[in-house]
Design an enzyme around this catalytic site. Structure first.
Site, PDB file in Angstrom:
ATOM      1  N   HIS A   1      14.108 -27.995   2.852  1.00 45.28           N
ATOM      2  CA  HIS A   1      14.417 -28.871   1.727  1.00 45.28           C
ATOM      3  C   HIS A   1      15.406 -28.279   0.742  1.00 45.28           C
ATOM      4  O   HIS A   1      15.522 -28.761  -0.378  1.00 45.28           O
ATOM      5  CB  HIS A   1      13.115 -29.248   1.027  1.00 45.28           C
TER       6      HIS A   1
ATOM      7  N   ARG B   1      17.945 -23.012   8.833  1.00 43.81           N
ATOM      8  CA  ARG B   1      18.012 -24.250   9.613  1.00 43.81           C
ATOM      9  C   ARG B   1      17.671 -25.409   8.683  1.00 43.81           C
ATOM     10  O   ARG B   1      16.500 -25.729   8.476  1.00 43.81           O
ATOM     11  CB  ARG B   1      17.068 -24.194  10.818  1.00 43.81           C
TER      12      ARG B   1
ATOM     13  N   TYR C   1      16.003 -20.366   4.007  1.00 37.63           N
ATOM     14  CA  TYR C   1      15.888 -20.740   5.415  1.00 37.63           C
ATOM     15  C   TYR C   1      17.199 -21.321   5.940  1.00 37.63           C
ATOM     16  O   TYR C   1      17.822 -22.159   5.286  1.00 37.63           O
ATOM     17  CB  TYR C   1      14.754 -21.751   5.593  1.00 37.63           C
TER      18      TYR C   1
ATOM     19  N   GLU D   1       6.440 -15.795  13.079  1.00 43.55           N
ATOM     20  CA  GLU D   1       7.081 -15.739  14.399  1.00 43.55           C
ATOM     21  C   GLU D   1       7.553 -14.344  14.798  1.00 43.55           C
ATOM     22  O   GLU D   1       7.560 -13.995  15.974  1.00 43.55           O
ATOM     23  CB  GLU D   1       8.296 -16.681  14.468  1.00 43.55           C
TER      24      GLU D   1
END
Length: 870
Positions: free
Chosen positions: A368, A323, A321, A9
């Protein structure tokens, strides 16, 4: 020579990945989404413009299929990616592993239509081990996640584009509604209504100051003759009186002070000592919502700023990560954490067993693993060389992670009961003590109380005390208390409430809170979120027309249905039923609602007055004494919380308005009346009547510190004479003026403005001082950079940070890019500067393309016109 194309991204993520992938890989950034629903009329495809649903960008006649377009700013990016794909022998989609990332990846594949093998590559941290594993363990794009995200996007568009036009008609233009946004606003409004309905109660008690072994402590009066004293929890918040079911004693001020006077020479006797040992366990590692909450409470960061900083830390390879709904820690993380604890704190601070946490969030579906330092080394912020806010957020994550594997904290709570007889009455006091007998995880991390939260008792460290001990009273304080209304939400407590109720997803909370502030529904004051009168009116309307849409339980239920889609269940009928029943049905039922009624707010706190929300803000309409005359309207000042508006406040504004109706004198030169008035933006002076005959009467705001009642005619005329000529600038002989503008008092020379300091008077500031202020502004604004970051890797030209009119910005050649609010100039790295400049260049390219197309259309139109004439 072919290569393997990897699409992510952002440029930062691309640069970090390039450290771990060899020269056979070409890593490029999509700069976020490459396709979306049409954002405006210009983006609507020509073949659907005649459809009744074209504005929605959703075909409501054919299964609510979305119409996707490439935004103007992304066409160049898509073209470049297609070009790069031609030289690739393999395509890796390496977007984030949540629903949003899966959706971006799916859209990329749909647009690029690759003919080479395409693999979905996922990872929750950017480390060498994680990237190598991701390359070896690729998968297909998860269509269930894509469908869940698409359904959510369509649902949000339906709500926003259906309800917003109703708000424009019934309340005022440019308002917006949102599926989760409007529920969040309603939560704030409901709390403000509670505060408006609140009635304070008053109660008294006594604090006795004592000492033993040179240690001061205190005891609180809690009962007289066995009857407990009233405290705040005994009051009815709707009446300000003691609840009927409470058997308590309410002390009045006079009696409290009389008792205090008699206690001054007395001794308190220890009647009982109770101790209780307890343990406290550390909370789970951070997930998205808890990181936002603690970032707000401990660091004072908004949810948006916290997530923005966390995004940069993740993309730089420093944390996992950000989020995520999962509190799970990998075996690698646990080993690294326990090793770091042993070396940083000592073996005795390790928990006896490995501690894992069970995820409790509804519909947990994001990454996860919990948010933690990336890798297994668990390096500190100092070891990584982080600075500023990035160091602060990383340190917060590091400490929270350490705490999860540390020993429990051990505490001892002590309650000491005291007695004393005064004039035949038995007075009972209590002292509350807290002692940390073993700090455990407290050495690394303790959660912070939010605004309005407090410990149950006023605990302190107590000296050893035993039954029968007597101690003289050193001092006595009679204390009066007033019950407090329910605390307003902070960003932290709003995030907590939304998550607890299952409204929205934690990854969207930062955007939601930012949006409701940008749209004028909410403002902040002392870290609390306060709804505006506009928010009150909009919520009032939506409760009447779309009660389910703004209902917490209904919205949470919809979230569960969306989560079920991600698990593979079908969405058949969901969108149609919601659109027809909840949205269109509500619009039809609200068609006859009178906008004036919707925008009129009533409350006992300011009765008999009514507040109305108008196009230019809230105001109070005061009926004229003479029925033949027009009613008077009095604007409420910007930034006043609705619950703080009382009858007295309104009457004070009315008195000032009436004072303003009478001129304080006349301007001898023009013969026009001079007024002192109070408007939406505060008090000001006005020359003339500002009526049909004089529609453009001159107005000048009062400087800070000057009250309307202190304005004399001479002072008003001096202000109305602004801007005034200060003198000629010594460098070029051009005029220097002083005046008062939108942002306060200023001096100006050759179109360059400089604000006056608090100690400067706009009416008396001299030329030397004006030149000094202008020179200081010039030095800050354009001549000398705040700092030079380094040279651009492609041009070799310097990249610098400068201070502009709208804040600091990055500059390289002719490209300027503003710094985000959460990014301090001293914290900006070269990589971050390059990202900001790249994003700015992309936007500039889109604008040039649009201008070129517009010019081409105009030329074509002129040619056609000329041919017709010929």
């Amino acid at each position: 020579m072919t290569y393997k194309l990897v699409i992510v991204e952002s440029p930062t993520k691309a640069r970090t990945l390039s450290k771990f992938l060899g020269k056979d890989y070409r890593i490029e950034a999509s700069m976020g989404h490459v396709r979306d629903l049409p954002a405006n009329a210009e983006e609507i495809p020509a073949d659907i413009k005649d459809k009744p649903w074209s504005r929605l960008g959703i075909d409501i006649e054919s299964g609510f299929a979305p119409v996707y377009v490439i935004p103007k700013g992304k066409k160049k990016t898509v073209t470049e990616l297609k070009k790069l794909l031609k030289g690739a022998d393999e395509l890796f989609i390496a977007t984030d592993e949540d629903r949003e990332g899966e959706s971006i990846g799916w859209h990329l594949v749909q647009l690029l239509q690759p003919k080479v093998p395409t693999r979905r590559m996922v990872f929750h941290e950017i480390t060498k081990t994680a990237i190598q594993h991701a390359i070896e363990a690729t998968r297909e794009i998860d269509q269930k996640l894509v469908e869940a995200q698409e359904t959510r996007r369509v649902l949000d568009r339906l709500v926003g584009y259906t309800l917003s036009p109703m708000l424009w008609k019934k309340v005022k233009p440019k308002l917006s509604a949102g599926r989760v946004q409007s529920v969040a606003v309603r939560l704030l409004v409901l709390r403000e209504r509670e505060r408006m309905a609140f009635h304070a109660g008053t109660y008294w008690d006594i604090k006795a100051h004592l000492a033993k072994d040179n240690k001061d402590f205190h005891a609180q009066l809690v009962a007289i003759d066995g009857v407990r004293l009233a405290t705040g929890k005994d009051f009815d918040e709707n009446t300000g009186k003691i609840r009927e079911d409470r058997k308590v004693l309410l002390l009045e001020e006079d009696r409290t002070k009389a008792l205090a006077a008699k206690l001054r020479d007395s001794q308190l006797s220890v009647d009982a000592v109770e101790t209780r040992d307890t343990k406290r366990s550390p909370g789970p590692p951070f997930i998205t919502s808890t990181l936002q909450q603690e970032g707000n409470k401990k660091l004072g960061l908004s949810a948006r700023d916290t997530m923005s900083i966390a995004q940069r830390l993740y993309e730089a390879g420093y944390i996992t990560y950000m989020r995520t709904d999962s509190t799970h820690l990998s075996d690698e993380a646990i080993r690294g954490t326990r090793g770091a604890i042993a070396s940083s704190f000592g073996e005795q601070y390790l928990s006896e067993k490995v501690r894992q946490y069970k995820t409790s969030s509804k519909g947990a579906q994001e990454a996860h693993e919990a948010i933690r330092p990336a890798g297994d080394q668990m390096r500190t912020a100092a070891q990584l060389g982080l600075k500023g806010k990035e160091a602060a957020v990383y340190d917060l994550i590091w400490k929270r992670t350490m705490a999860t594997q540390m020993a429990e904290a051990k505490l001892r709570f002590t309650t000491v009961t005291w007695q004393v007889n005064v004039d035949g009455e038995k007075l009972e006091f209590k002292s509350f003590g807290k002692e940390i007998t073993f700090p455990g995880y407290f050495l690394a991390y303790q959660e912070t109380l939010d605004v309005g939260e407090s410990e149950e008792n006023d605990e302190e460290s107590l000296p050893p005390l035993t039954e029968g001990e007597r101690h003289p009273v050193k001092d006595v304080e009679p204390l009066g208390h007033e019950t407090k209304p329910p605390a307003r939400y902070t960003e932290a407590s709003l995030v907590k409430a939304l998550e607890k109720d299952g409204v929205g997803r934690p990854s969207t909370y930062a955007t939601i809170i930012d949006t409701i502030q940008q749209r004028g529904y909410v403002f902040t004051q002392n870290k609390t979120l306060i709804p505006t009168f506009t928010a009150m009116a909009v919520t009032n309307l939506l409760e009447q027309t779309h009660g389910d849409v703004v209902d917490v339980e209904f919205t949470a239920g919809m979230e569960e249905k969306l989560d079920e889609i991600a698990e593979g269940k079908t969405a058949d009928g969901l969108l149609k039923e919601f659109y027809d029943k909840e949205l269109i049905g509500g619009i039809e039922s609200g068609g006859d609602l009178d906008p004036r009624t919707v925008c009129t707010l009533k409350a006992d706190s300011f009765a008999p007055y009514e507040v109305r929300v108008g196009r230019y803000g809230p105001f109070v309409e005061i009926p004229a004494e003479n029925p033949e005359e027009k009613a008077t309207t009095v604007s409420l000042p910007e930034g006043i919380p609705p619950a703080d508006v009382t009858k007295d406040v309104i009457e004070d504004l009315v008195a000032k308005a009436k004072l303003g109706n009478e001129p304080i004198g006349q301007d001898a030169e023009s013969g026009r009346n001079v007024y002192v008035l109070v408007g939406r933006f505060g008090p000001y002076v006005q020359l003339g009547e500002n009526d049909d005959e004089e529609p453009k009467s001159k107005k000048v705001s009062l400087p800070k510190g000057l009250a309307p009642e202190d304005v004399t005619l001479d002072k008003a005329l001096d202000l109305l004479s602004l801007p005034r000529r200060v003198g000629l600038h010594p460098e070029d002989g051009k005029v220097v003026n002083a005046g008062i503008g939108r942002f306060g008092p200023y001096v100006v020379h050759a179109g360059k403005y400089a604000s006056l300091k608090p100690e400067d008077d706009v009416l008396t500031v001299n030329l030397d001082r004006a030149v000094e202020l202008l020179a200081a502004k010039k030095q800050r604004g354009g001549q000398e950079p705040l700092r030079t970051i380094g040279n651009h890797p492609e041009t070799g030209e310097p990249i610098a940070i400068l201070d502009g009119r709208f804040g600091p910005y990055v500059k390289h050649q002719k490209t300027n890019a503003s710094l985000p609010k959460d990014m301090a100039p001293e914290d900006v790295s070269l990589e971050q500067a390059l990202d900001l400049l790249a994003a700015r260049e992309a936007r500039k390219g889109a604008k040039k393309t649009t201008k070129a197309k517009t010019a081409k259309k105009k030329t074509a139109a002129k040619t056609t016109k000329a041919k017709k004439k010929a």
